[in-house]
Motif scaffolding. Structure first.
Motif, PDB file in Angstrom:
ATOM      1  N   ARG A  28      -9.916   5.379  -3.349  1.00 21.57           N
ATOM      2  CA  ARG A  28      -8.477   5.559  -3.157  1.00 21.57           C
ATOM      3  C   ARG A  28      -8.167   5.896  -1.700  1.00 21.57           C
ATOM      4  NH1 ARG A  28      -5.437   5.970  -7.822  1.00 21.57           N
ATOM      5  NH2 ARG A  28      -6.569   6.451  -9.764  1.00 21.57           N
ATOM      6  N   SER A  32      -5.998   3.617   0.989  1.00 23.74           N
ATOM      7  CA  SER A  32      -4.815   4.189   1.637  1.00 23.74           C
ATOM      8  C   SER A  32      -4.952   4.124   3.149  1.00 23.74           C
ATOM      9  CB  SER A  32      -4.614   5.633   1.189  1.00 23.74           C
ATOM     10  OG  SER A  32      -4.348   5.683  -0.191  1.00 23.74           O
ATOM     11  N   ARG A  53      -1.414  -0.119 -12.399  1.00 26.78           N
ATOM     12  CA  ARG A  53      -0.969   1.147 -11.780  1.00 26.78           C
ATOM     13  C   ARG A  53      -1.437   1.218 -10.336  1.00 26.78           C
ATOM     14  NH1 ARG A  53      -2.696   6.441 -14.952  1.00 26.78           N
ATOM     15  NH2 ARG A  53      -1.397   5.359 -16.501  1.00 26.78           N
ATOM     16  N   ASN A  54      -2.666   0.810 -10.073  1.00 25.15           N
ATOM     17  CA  ASN A  54      -3.194   0.888  -8.708  1.00 25.15           C
ATOM     18  C   ASN A  54      -2.449  -0.057  -7.765  1.00 25.15           C
ATOM     19  OD1 ASN A  54      -5.187   2.816  -9.269  1.00 25.15           O
ATOM     20  ND2 ASN A  54      -6.602   1.234 -10.022  1.00 25.15           N
ATOM     21  N   ARG A  57       0.814   1.464  -6.951  1.00 25.81           N
ATOM     22  CA  ARG A  57       0.631   2.608  -6.046  1.00 25.81           C
ATOM     23  C   ARG A  57       0.491   2.128  -4.601  1.00 25.81           C
ATOM     24  NH1 ARG A  57      -3.901   4.734  -3.925  1.00 25.81           N
ATOM     25  NH2 ARG A  57      -3.837   6.914  -3.216  1.00 25.81           N
ATOM     26  N   GLU A  58      -0.332   1.084  -4.410  1.00 24.36           N
ATOM     27  CA  GLU A  58      -0.528   0.541  -3.052  1.00 24.36           C
ATOM     28  C   GLU A  58       0.767  -0.064  -2.518  1.00 24.36           C
ATOM     29  OE1 GLU A  58      -3.794  -2.025  -3.894  1.00 24.36           O
ATOM     30  OE2 GLU A  58      -4.995  -0.313  -4.544  1.00 24.36           O
ATOM     31  N   SER A  60       3.721   1.037  -3.158  1.00 27.79           N
ATOM     32  CA  SER A  60       4.563   2.167  -2.746  1.00 27.79           C
ATOM     33  C   SER A  60       4.178   2.657  -1.365  1.00 27.79           C
ATOM     34  CB  SER A  60       4.433   3.303  -3.765  1.00 27.79           C
ATOM     35  OG  SER A  60       4.906   2.888  -5.024  1.00 27.79           O
TER      36      SER A  60
END
Length: 614
Positions: A28, A32, A53-54, A57-58, A60
């Protein structure tokens, strides 16, 4: 990744993806970190990624860091109700990759869009990079023009390429691609002008030479096409497509050995290049090497089982070998794959006719006529006239061994040839370029009027008929005085009637030279049919080689007896600018291969002017 390779190799981008995470890394954190260092996020949009979900998330993180997000729509999914709908997506207009045919077009559309995004970022980040704003605008317009080409919008693409050239008059690729667009429209002169300019700006780029060669080939200027393909090969020695197109240009010039050599090179470079095997098969067919042709067509069909033309051409090879059952089987497959192919019906009709199945032949000829009503070979008037001439000929010869050759304009029109004019009479009495002392057709001593035109006799046996509608026919028995060698006591070891090799060549050559002269004098400027026939040859022997060769007749494998009950029939549709000896060569080849003899034994060779050395 593969599609991005060119952009990466140009140094415009570096790429990171999560397969580069190493064992032991906190994945993670790594994602990021690398994501925040990026300028662009390529988000591959599918139902799975939208539900991940991952991935969200990326996405976002990219929003927060103001990273340019380029959604790439892979498949139909609910992306338009997702936050991605706020962004311009690729491919153009959100058409999913899975809906492009082939998908490579969709990926190229994506790559072009990524290039534009990169150029925009470069302009913002590196305003003093040496690339002017005008040049950048030109590049953006150029990429837009490429989009339009992919979509098949040729006129808008030409307009966009022209705008790119106005902004950057030295943009070689814009000239080249506009030339391609002109070529697609059939505007060959403007295409050549653009390729010329592209070459001026980038003389060491093989692409515009190759593209210009294609245009020259389309124009029928095969010498210039060959020169351009050769230059492209010089600049890029592994340019398989250039070898292939140069081979096709040689094929169009009837230079079959050079064509075969180029196709051999293509196959070395790309062993699965089906079209190269197919075209090499055509060259082998033209050379009379029918077994090699069949082998190539077998390979094509192995690579592309739905390649209709390969079945058709293999059928032609089988027909040339007299294997009409196999030929018809192949024509059946070709027609099944391409039901609207008039040529396949015509070829099958010819095979049926050779087997004596006239009703089936007529049925296929009628189908060909319906599919290609503009093909004058199948026009009712012409076809009916040729059938009536056929009946007159059949009545005349009964079961005698006989030779016949005729020419007929595609559309027969009365009074096309003024048969009573002295110029026409002189041509019939003194055919052009006749070999001195020839045993073949040397002209008719006296021209006689008949209701439809004129006729005369050669050697007191062969009849020549010229009608006002342009039909010209020569018919002659295979007698001792003309086609056969004078049998002496010394030559009785042949134990068969045999055809004299000189005359096999001289009759079609002289006849076709005469056709050329008469049609030129009569201003006949249309395609026409030429057909040669040998009837009732069973038991005849043909000896290979030149009669003056010291080995003439010495070896048994260089002479063959014709054992088939079928006539030898050669037929070609010929353009008005035809070369008489070139067409005659194909007809002579059919005779030699019909007897099972190698064409290497043919007594006539071409000189520098592509004429028989009779």
């Amino acid at each position: 990744m593969i599609c991005l390779h060119r952009i990466k190799s140009e140094g415009l981008i570096s790429i990171w993806h999560d397969n580069e995470i190493l064992a032991g890394d906190k994945w993670r954190d790594v994602i990021s970190s690398d994501l925040t260092d990026s300028d662009i996020l390529l988000y591959l949009v599918s139902a799975d990624s939208l539900a991940s979900r991952n991935c969200n998330r990326e996405l976002s993180i990219a929003f927060k860091e103001n990273i340019r997000i380029i959604p790439i729509i892979l498949e139909n999914c609910d992306w338009q109700n997702h936050q991605l709908s706020n962004f311009e997506v690729l491919p153009e207009k959100g058409k999913p990759i899975t809906q492009w045919d082939p998908e490579s077009k969709g990926w190229q559309n994506v790559i072009n869009g990524i290039r534009i995004a990169i150029q925009k970022i470069q302009c913002q980040v590196k305003p003093s990079s040496g690339i002017s704003e005008i040049e950048t605008d030109a590049e953006l317009v150029f990429q837009q023009a490429n989009f339009l080409m992919i979509l098949g919008q040729i006129d808008p693409a030409i307009k966009a390429h022209s705008q790119a050239i106005e902004l950057n008059p030295r943009h070689a690729e814009a000239y080249r691609n506009r030339g391609t667009a002109y070529s697609n429209k059939g505007d060959f002169d403007n295409a050549i002008n653009d390729f010329n300019t592209a070459i001026q700006h980038k003389p060491n780029d093989p692409a515009p030479y190759y593209s210009r060669g294609i245009v020259y080939g389309n124009k029928g200027d095969f010498d210039n096409a060959i020169n351009d393909f050769s230059k492209a090969i010089e600049l890029k020695p592994d340019f398989a497509e250039a070898y292939h197109n140069r081979g096709t240009a040689y094929l169009s010039k009837a230079e079959y050995d050079q064509a075969t050599a180029d196709y051999n090179r293509v196959i070395e470079l790309k062993p699965d290049f089906a079209e190269a095997y197919h075209n090499r098969g055509i060259a082998y067919n033209k050379k009379g090497a029918y077994d090699l042709a069949i082998k190539d067509y077998n390979r094509v069909i192995e690579l592309k089982p739905d390649f209709a033309e390969a079945y058709h051409n293999r059928g032609i090879a089988y027909s040339k070998k007299g294997a009409y059952d196999l030929a018809i089987k192949d024509y059946n497959t070709a027609i099944k794959l391409k039901p609207a192919d008039a040529e396949a019906y015509r070829s099958r009709g010819t095979a049926y006719e050779s087997r004596g199945e006239q009703d089936l032949a007529v049925r296929d000829y009628n189908t060909a006529k319906r599919l290609k009503p503009d093909d004058a070979l199948e026009e009712a008037e012409t076809k009916g006239f040729l059938r009536s001439m056929r009946l007159r000929f059949d009545e005349a010869i009964s079961s005698e061994p006989y030779y016949r050759i005729f020419a007929a304009p595609m559309t027969l029109v009365s009074n096309t040839v003024r048969t009573q004019e002295p110029e026409i009479h002189n041509l019939l009495q003194n055919p052009p370029d006749v070999r001195k002392g020839a045993f073949g057709f040397t002209g008719i001593p006296e021209v006689l009027p008949i209701p439809e035109g004129i006729s005369g006799f050669n050697f007191g046996e062969g009849e020549v008929i010229l009608l006002n509608n342009g039909f010209l026919e020569l018919r002659c028995p295979l007698s001792d005085s003309v086609f056969q060698w004078q049998i002496s006591a010394y030559e009785m070891f042949w134990e068969s009637e045999w055809l004299y090799p000189y005359v096999i060549c001289e009759f079609p050559v002289t006849f076709l030279r005469l056709v050329k002269a008469i049609y030129t004098a009569a201003n006949i400027d249309s395609r026409f049919l030429v057909q040669q026939e040998y009837h009732n040859l069973s038991g005849f022997l043909l000896v290979g080689r030149h009669p003056g060769n010291p080995n003439f007749g010495k070896f048994k494998n260089e002479r063959r007896v014709y054992e088939s009950p079928h006539p030898i029939v050669s037929k070609q549709a010929v353009n008005p600018d035809f070369k008489p000896d070139r067409v005659a060569y194909d007809f002579v080849t059919d005779v030699y291969t019909g007897f099972g003899l190698s064409t290497a034994l043919m007594p006539a060779l071409f000189d520098e002017e592509h004429k028989f050395a009779l």
